[in-house]
Design a protein around this motif. Structure first.
Motif, PDB file in Angstrom:
ATOM      1  N   UNK A   1      62.358  57.312  76.250  1.00 39.65           N
ATOM      2  CA  UNK A   1      61.727  57.620  77.523  1.00 39.65           C
ATOM      3  C   UNK A   1      61.114  56.439  78.237  1.00 39.65           C
ATOM      4  N   UNK A   2      61.366  55.193  77.759  1.00 37.75           N
ATOM      5  CA  UNK A   2      60.778  54.009  78.383  1.00 37.75           C
ATOM      6  C   UNK A   2      61.830  52.916  78.554  1.00 37.75           C
ATOM      7  N   UNK A   3      61.738  52.207  79.681  1.00 40.33           N
ATOM      8  CA  UNK A   3      62.548  51.003  79.888  1.00 40.33           C
ATOM      9  C   UNK A   3      61.848  49.838  79.207  1.00 40.33           C
ATOM     10  N   UNK A   4      62.580  49.078  78.437  1.00 40.38           N
ATOM     11  CA  UNK A   4      61.976  47.960  77.714  1.00 40.38           C
ATOM     12  C   UNK A   4      62.963  46.807  77.593  1.00 40.38           C
ATOM     13  N   UNK A   5      62.450  45.609  77.519  1.00 37.23           N
ATOM     14  CA  UNK A   5      63.297  44.441  77.279  1.00 37.23           C
ATOM     15  C   UNK A   5      63.795  44.471  75.841  1.00 37.23           C
ATOM     16  N   UNK A   6      64.882  43.778  75.595  1.00 42.52           N
ATOM     17  CA  UNK A   6      65.366  43.655  74.220  1.00 42.52           C
ATOM     18  C   UNK A   6      64.329  42.906  73.399  1.00 42.52           C
ATOM     19  N   UNK A   7      64.197  43.294  72.136  1.00 47.17           N
ATOM     20  CA  UNK A   7      63.157  42.684  71.305  1.00 47.17           C
ATOM     21  C   UNK A   7      63.372  41.186  71.113  1.00 47.17           C
ATOM     22  N   UNK A   8      64.612  40.736  71.191  1.00 49.30           N
ATOM     23  CA  UNK A   8      64.887  39.310  71.087  1.00 49.30           C
ATOM     24  C   UNK A   8      64.829  38.568  72.407  1.00 49.30           C
TER      25      UNK A   8
ATOM     26  N   UNK B   1      67.173  71.669  84.135  1.00 54.79           N
ATOM     27  CA  UNK B   1      66.984  70.215  84.144  1.00 54.79           C
ATOM     28  C   UNK B   1      68.290  69.478  84.428  1.00 54.79           C
ATOM     29  N   UNK B   2      69.389  70.002  83.935  1.00 58.54           N
ATOM     30  CA  UNK B   2      70.679  69.398  84.259  1.00 58.54           C
ATOM     31  C   UNK B   2      70.989  69.550  85.745  1.00 58.54           C
ATOM     32  N   UNK B   3      70.672  70.713  86.301  1.00 61.86           N
ATOM     33  CA  UNK B   3      70.888  70.922  87.735  1.00 61.86           C
ATOM     34  C   UNK B   3      70.005  69.975  88.545  1.00 61.86           C
ATOM     35  N   UNK B   4      68.769  69.768  88.111  1.00 58.71           N
ATOM     36  CA  UNK B   4      67.883  68.841  88.802  1.00 58.71           C
ATOM     37  C   UNK B   4      68.443  67.430  88.735  1.00 58.71           C
ATOM     38  N   UNK B   5      69.023  67.063  87.609  1.00 57.42           N
ATOM     39  CA  UNK B   5      69.648  65.740  87.491  1.00 57.42           C
ATOM     40  C   UNK B   5      70.782  65.594  88.499  1.00 57.42           C
ATOM     41  N   UNK B   6      71.614  66.613  88.619  1.00 55.81           N
ATOM     42  CA  UNK B   6      72.709  66.577  89.597  1.00 55.81           C
ATOM     43  C   UNK B   6      72.168  66.395  91.003  1.00 55.81           C
ATOM     44  N   UNK B   7      71.096  67.113  91.327  1.00 55.74           N
ATOM     45  CA  UNK B   7      70.507  67.006  92.662  1.00 55.74           C
ATOM     46  C   UNK B   7      70.006  65.584  92.930  1.00 55.74           C
ATOM     47  N   UNK B   8      69.366  64.984  91.937  1.00 57.17           N
ATOM     48  CA  UNK B   8      68.839  63.632  92.116  1.00 57.17           C
ATOM     49  C   UNK B   8      69.958  62.616  92.302  1.00 57.17           C
ATOM     50  N   UNK B   9      71.041  62.770  91.548  1.00 54.34           N
ATOM     51  CA  UNK B   9      72.171  61.860  91.707  1.00 54.34           C
ATOM     52  C   UNK B   9      72.735  61.948  93.124  1.00 54.34           C
ATOM     53  N   UNK B  10      72.843  63.166  93.640  1.00 54.30           N
ATOM     54  CA  UNK B  10      73.366  63.335  95.004  1.00 54.30           C
ATOM     55  C   UNK B  10      72.404  62.755  96.046  1.00 54.30           C
ATOM     56  N   UNK B  11      71.093  62.888  95.798  1.00 50.57           N
ATOM     57  CA  UNK B  11      70.120  62.301  96.724  1.00 50.57           C
ATOM     58  C   UNK B  11      70.217  60.777  96.740  1.00 50.57           C
TER      59      UNK B  11
ATOM     60  N   UNK C   1      77.118  67.113  85.840  1.00 45.81           N
ATOM     61  CA  UNK C   1      75.815  67.686  85.468  1.00 45.81           C
ATOM     62  C   UNK C   1      75.676  69.111  85.992  1.00 45.81           C
ATOM     63  N   UNK C   2      76.176  69.358  87.200  1.00 47.08           N
ATOM     64  CA  UNK C   2      76.127  70.728  87.725  1.00 47.08           C
ATOM     65  C   UNK C   2      76.979  71.667  86.883  1.00 47.08           C
TER      66      UNK C   2
ATOM     67  N   UNK D   1      68.189  61.425  84.808  1.00 49.29           N
ATOM     68  CA  UNK D   1      67.860  62.360  83.719  1.00 49.29           C
ATOM     69  C   UNK D   1      66.363  62.334  83.426  1.00 49.29           C
ATOM     70  N   UNK D   2      65.829  61.129  83.339  1.00 44.57           N
ATOM     71  CA  UNK D   2      64.390  60.985  83.060  1.00 44.57           C
ATOM     72  C   UNK D   2      63.549  61.583  84.178  1.00 44.57           C
ATOM     73  N   UNK D   3      63.907  61.251  85.415  1.00 45.98           N
ATOM     74  CA  UNK D   3      63.129  61.730  86.563  1.00 45.98           C
ATOM     75  C   UNK D   3      63.235  63.246  86.728  1.00 45.98           C
ATOM     76  N   UNK D   4      64.313  63.830  86.243  1.00 42.09           N
ATOM     77  CA  UNK D   4      64.479  65.289  86.320  1.00 42.09           C
ATOM     78  C   UNK D   4      63.612  66.017  85.304  1.00 42.09           C
ATOM     79  N   UNK D   5      63.098  65.287  84.297  1.00 40.90           N
ATOM     80  CA  UNK D   5      62.226  65.904  83.310  1.00 40.90           C
ATOM     81  C   UNK D   5      62.852  66.124  81.950  1.00 40.90           C
ATOM     82  N   UNK D   6      64.048  65.581  81.729  1.00 38.26           N
ATOM     83  CA  UNK D   6      64.647  65.684  80.394  1.00 38.26           C
ATOM     84  C   UNK D   6      63.787  64.881  79.422  1.00 38.26           C
ATOM     85  N   UNK D   7      63.409  65.444  78.291  1.00 33.22           N
ATOM     86  CA  UNK D   7      62.372  64.839  77.454  1.00 33.22           C
ATOM     87  C   UNK D   7      62.764  63.507  76.841  1.00 33.22           C
ATOM     88  N   UNK D   8      61.752  62.742  76.502  1.00 35.41           N
ATOM     89  CA  UNK D   8      61.934  61.422  75.901  1.00 35.41           C
ATOM     90  C   UNK D   8      62.788  61.516  74.639  1.00 35.41           C
TER      91      UNK D   8
END
Length: 485
Positions: free
Chosen positions: A11-18, A69-79, A110-111, A190-197
């Motif tokens: 659920x988080x964006x992170x740099x590579x550990x190296x 949540x999958x439908x919400x993901x589809x909506x966000x992609x279209x937006x 996703x729809x 997916x993250x913004x739609x609320x799909x869990x971490x």
């Protein structure tokens, strides 16, 4: 617009550990667009742990909750279609109109699976005796490791992510390093739609290391890959050690059979428009044109005319109909195929070289080769680029034998106005998908996949979710055992 990409784990964006990165190159200019993070073994292990935890959470969501949540993901992609399409055009070179179409097709996945997750039906089996009940239920297979190719950098990951989530699985997606931003945008949706971490994780970096570490882990129970035949075979070998569930869509070499009862010029224009889509870098691209000898001149002439009229350029520029190839190695392969075919007697009807007006970028002219012998390299190995080899045939049995002679079996095409002939040919072609007087096969509601060395399993359609489920048979004796006290 294009920015440096990190990993997405738990659920988080992170740099590579190296902290290592690698450039993403614009194929139209050969200049760097940005960088991707180079995941380490520790990063891969972190993604595995996150996916394991994410699966435990996600699988317990109700089907209607998953669907929402999958439908919400589809909506966000279209937006976000303009943003995603622009990223895609920059990293692949494809014309912006094609990039928009692909982004919307990714949303369709996703729809579709938002609806399909509600329709994972089990089975009731009538018992032999009155005290016995039997049923089959379907359960998510578990953590999925998925690998996608660069030619459709949003659609290919969407087929895997949406189906896995619809089934109740968690997923670790590894996009191709040439075109990662489109996939990253789907993960963000997916993250913004609320799909869990942990339900969706995103890794970039060294493909061999990431694939081996993911597939050898006991946490991963399902592997999905879109790629070349050699890559698929190597992944299959890795998966065999852990007896993983595997689905793969690999390379093809699509035969097109044009019979003598059609308008050859009209068919040629249809074929040419499809052949040069995405610069010919399409797994189901029509790649071997078998034309009845009576129709050859009309077909080849019209095909070459279309090729000569296409406008090449940077995908974001106005009026561009075909962009560059994705990388230099593909460009070199196409040049070798043209040289080999000409050396064996084929004629160049259009194109055949890099455009002289372009000093940078991986551009190659839309190319049409006539009377190409079957032993030519372009007729035996998948030409993943803007090259169309045309040859002739005389009778039905001959052309079917030639069309089925290769170890590939992804897609094939038939053109005939004779219903009986077209039906027979569609059944005799040894492929997983056939277009009859039609070339646009891919759609969310239909199963996509091949046979022979072109792969196994299906993506899309009602069959697509089944590759992410395990059937479980339950037999229950409803009469008590022994006497209760």
């Amino acid at each position: 617009m294009y920015h440096d990409l990190n990993l997405f784990i738990g659920g988080e964006w992170r740099a590579a550990s190296g902290k290592a990165t690698r450039n993403v190159t614009d194929p139209a200019t050969e200049e760097a667009l940005g960088t991707i993070a180079m995941a380490t073994e520790d990063d891969v292990d972190a993604a595995l742990a996150a996916a394991q935890s994410g699966f435990a959470t996600w699988r317990r969501f109700g089907t209607w909750d998953r669907a929402a949540l999958l439908r919400k993901t589809a909506d966000l992609i279209r937006e976000r279609v303009e943003t995603i399409a622009t990223l895609m055009s920059l990293e692949t070179g494809k014309p912006i109109a094609e990039a928009r179409g692909e982004t919307n097709a990714a949303a369709d996945q996703f729809e579709w699976y938002a609806e399909e997750t509600k329709r994972i039906y089990g089975q009731i089996i009538e018992g032999r005796t009155g005290e016995s009940r039997m049923s089959v239920i379907y359960q998510p297979v578990g953590v999925v490791a998925a690998f996608s190719a660069w030619n459709f950098p949003a659609l290919l990951p969407a087929r895997k992510i949406a189906a896995a989530l619809g089934a109740g699985c968690s997923i670790i997606i590894k996009p191709a390093g040439e075109a990662p931003a489109s996939c990253a945008a789907l993960v963000a949706a997916c993250h913004d739609a609320g799909i869990p971490a942990g339900a969706v994780n995103f890794l970039t970096g060294n493909s061999s290391m990431i694939a081996e570490r993911l597939i050898r882990s006991p946490i991963v129970r399902k592997v999905s890959v879109t790629g070349s035949v050699p890559v698929g075979k190597e992944i299959l070998r890795l998966a065999a050690d852990g007896v993983k569930k595997v689905s793969m869509e690999l390379g093809g070499h699509g035969p097109v059979v044009i019979f003598d009862d059609v308008d050859a010029e009209a068919v040629a224009r249809t074929c040419a428009a499809t052949k040069f889509r995405n610069c010919g870098q399409v797994c189901i691209s029509p790649t071997r044109f078998y034309v009845h000898e009576s129709q050859y001149e009309a077909f080849a002439g019209a095909f070459a005319e279309v090729a000569k009229g296409l406008k090449l350029g940077r995908g974001l520029d106005d009026g561009v109909q075909m962009g560059p190839m994705a990388n230099r190695r593909g460009l070199t392969t196409i040049e070798e195929m043209v040289s080999d075919a000409v050396g064996l007697g084929a004629s160049v009807l259009a194109g055949g070289a890099r455009p002289k007006s372009m000093n940078a970028g991986y551009f190659f002219e839309p190319t049409v080769l006539g009377q190409v012998p079957d032993e030519a390299l372009v007729m035996r190995e998948e030409p993943f680029g803007p090259i169309a080899p045309i040859t002739t045939f005389r009778d039905y049995d001959e052309v079917m034998e030639r069309a089925n002679a290769l170890p590939f079996g992804l897609a094939g095409y038939v053109f005939s106005n004779n219903l009986s002939l077209a039906t027979r040919a569609s059944e005799d072609l040894e492929v997983g998908m056939v277009g009859v007087n039609e070339m646009l096969l891919a759609t969310a509601e239909a199963p996509f996949g091949g046979i022979k060395e072109s792969g196994m399993g299906r993506e899309g359609g009602s069959l697509g979710v089944m590759d992410y489920l395990n059937p479980k048979y339950v037999r229950t004796r409803i009469e008590p055992i022994g006497r209760q006290s």
